[in-house]
Design a protein around this motif. Structure first.
Motif, short mmCIF file in Angstrom:
data_model
loop_
_atom_site.label_atom_id
_atom_site.label_comp_id
_atom_site.label_asym_id
_atom_site.label_seq_id
_atom_site.Cartn_x
_atom_site.Cartn_y
_atom_site.Cartn_z
N ARG A 47 107.00 3.20 62.98
CA ARG A 47 107.00 2.06 62.05
C ARG A 47 108.35 1.36 62.03
O ARG A 47 108.42 0.14 62.08
CB ARG A 47 106.60 2.54 60.64
N VAL A 48 109.43 2.12 61.96
CA VAL A 48 110.75 1.49 61.87
C VAL A 48 111.19 0.91 63.22
O VAL A 48 112.07 0.05 63.25
CB VAL A 48 111.84 2.43 61.28
N GLU A 49 110.58 1.35 64.31
CA GLU A 49 110.87 0.82 65.64
C GLU A 49 109.76 -0.11 66.13
O GLU A 49 109.67 -0.39 67.33
CB GLU A 49 111.07 1.96 66.64
N SER A 50 108.92 -0.59 65.23
CA SER A 50 107.80 -1.46 65.62
C SER A 50 108.29 -2.60 66.52
O SER A 50 109.32 -3.22 66.24
CB SER A 50 107.15 -2.06 64.38
N PRO A 51 107.54 -2.88 67.59
CA PRO A 51 107.93 -3.98 68.47
C PRO A 51 107.60 -5.36 67.92
O PRO A 51 107.83 -6.36 68.59
CB PRO A 51 107.13 -3.70 69.75
N VAL A 85 98.51 -0.24 72.84
CA VAL A 85 97.74 0.01 71.63
C VAL A 85 98.40 -0.75 70.48
O VAL A 85 99.60 -0.98 70.47
CB VAL A 85 97.64 1.51 71.26
N ARG A 86 97.55 -1.12 69.53
CA ARG A 86 98.03 -1.71 68.28
C ARG A 86 97.90 -0.62 67.24
O ARG A 86 96.83 -0.05 67.06
CB ARG A 86 97.21 -2.92 67.87
N LEU A 87 99.00 -0.32 66.56
CA LEU A 87 98.98 0.67 65.50
C LEU A 87 98.89 -0.03 64.16
O LEU A 87 99.61 -1.02 63.93
CB LEU A 87 100.24 1.53 65.55
N THR A 88 98.02 0.47 63.30
CA THR A 88 97.93 -0.02 61.93
C THR A 88 98.45 1.08 61.02
O THR A 88 98.03 2.24 61.14
CB THR A 88 96.48 -0.38 61.56
N PHE A 89 99.36 0.71 60.14
CA PHE A 89 99.98 1.66 59.23
C PHE A 89 99.42 1.46 57.83
O PHE A 89 98.96 0.37 57.48
CB PHE A 89 101.50 1.47 59.22
N ASP A 90 99.50 2.49 57.01
CA ASP A 90 98.91 2.40 55.67
C ASP A 90 99.70 1.50 54.73
O ASP A 90 99.25 1.23 53.62
CB ASP A 90 98.69 3.78 55.06
N ASP A 91 100.84 0.97 55.17
CA ASP A 91 101.55 -0.03 54.37
C ASP A 91 101.10 -1.45 54.72
O ASP A 91 101.66 -2.42 54.24
CB ASP A 91 103.07 0.11 54.52
N GLY A 92 100.09 -1.56 55.58
CA GLY A 92 99.55 -2.85 55.96
C GLY A 92 100.12 -3.43 57.24
O GLY A 92 99.58 -4.40 57.77
N HIS A 93 101.18 -2.86 57.77
CA HIS A 93 101.80 -3.39 58.99
C HIS A 93 100.87 -3.11 60.18
O HIS A 93 100.46 -1.98 60.40
CB HIS A 93 103.17 -2.73 59.23
N ASP A 94 100.57 -4.18 60.93
CA ASP A 94 99.68 -4.01 62.09
C ASP A 94 99.97 -5.00 63.21
O ASP A 94 99.14 -5.23 64.07
CB ASP A 94 98.22 -4.13 61.67
N SER A 95 101.16 -5.60 63.20
CA SER A 95 101.44 -6.65 64.18
C SER A 95 102.22 -6.16 65.39
O SER A 95 102.53 -6.96 66.27
CB SER A 95 102.17 -7.82 63.52
#
Length: 128
Positions: A47-51, A85-95
């Motif tokens: 999450r903290v390294e999301s592209p 892959v696209r990761l969706t996180f439980d904080d709503g981040h999915d981009s």
């Protein structure tokens, strides 16, 4: 079931995954590659390294320091073509779209990237 497995097909990436396994209970995405490497990537780290541009900005100087993600979880792993892959996180981040090459690099460089993140937090007096 706390684990989901995603099998890959043969392809043309320089780092091609042979298996992705999401362990929801441990909040870890495990990725095995055809070069024999295997990485366990915590959701917080991913999450903290999301592209995504939201995190990375458009230049290295624009990279955002993401905080408060210690307990974030991955809720979905969706294929993007045959390259990512696209990761969706439980904080709503999915981009963020995580290419196979990026996942390999994150795994290979995880220790140094994580330490750099912790150092940046400390320098700003912030916590995870």
């Amino acid at each position: 079931m706390s684990e989901e497995r995603f099998a890959s097909e043969a392809g043309g990436s320089s780092h091609w995954p042979t298996e992705l396994r999401l362990n929801r209970a441990e909040r870890v995405l495990s990725v095995s590659f055809d070069d024999g490497s295997r990485f366990d990537l915590p959701a917080e780290f991913l999450r903290v390294e999301s592209p995504s541009a939201e995190v990375q900005g458009h230049t290295p100087a624009q990279k955002q320091l993401v905080t408060g993600k210690r307990h974030v979880a991955i809720t979905r792993v969706d294929p993007v073509g045959n390259y990512a892959v696209r990761l969706t996180f439980d904080d709503g981040h999915d981009s963020g779209i995580y290419s196979w090459t990026l996942l390999h690099r994150l795994g290979r460089d995880r220790e140094a990237l994580w330490q750099s993140y912790l150092d940046a937090l400390a320098a700003k007096g912030l916590g995870r």
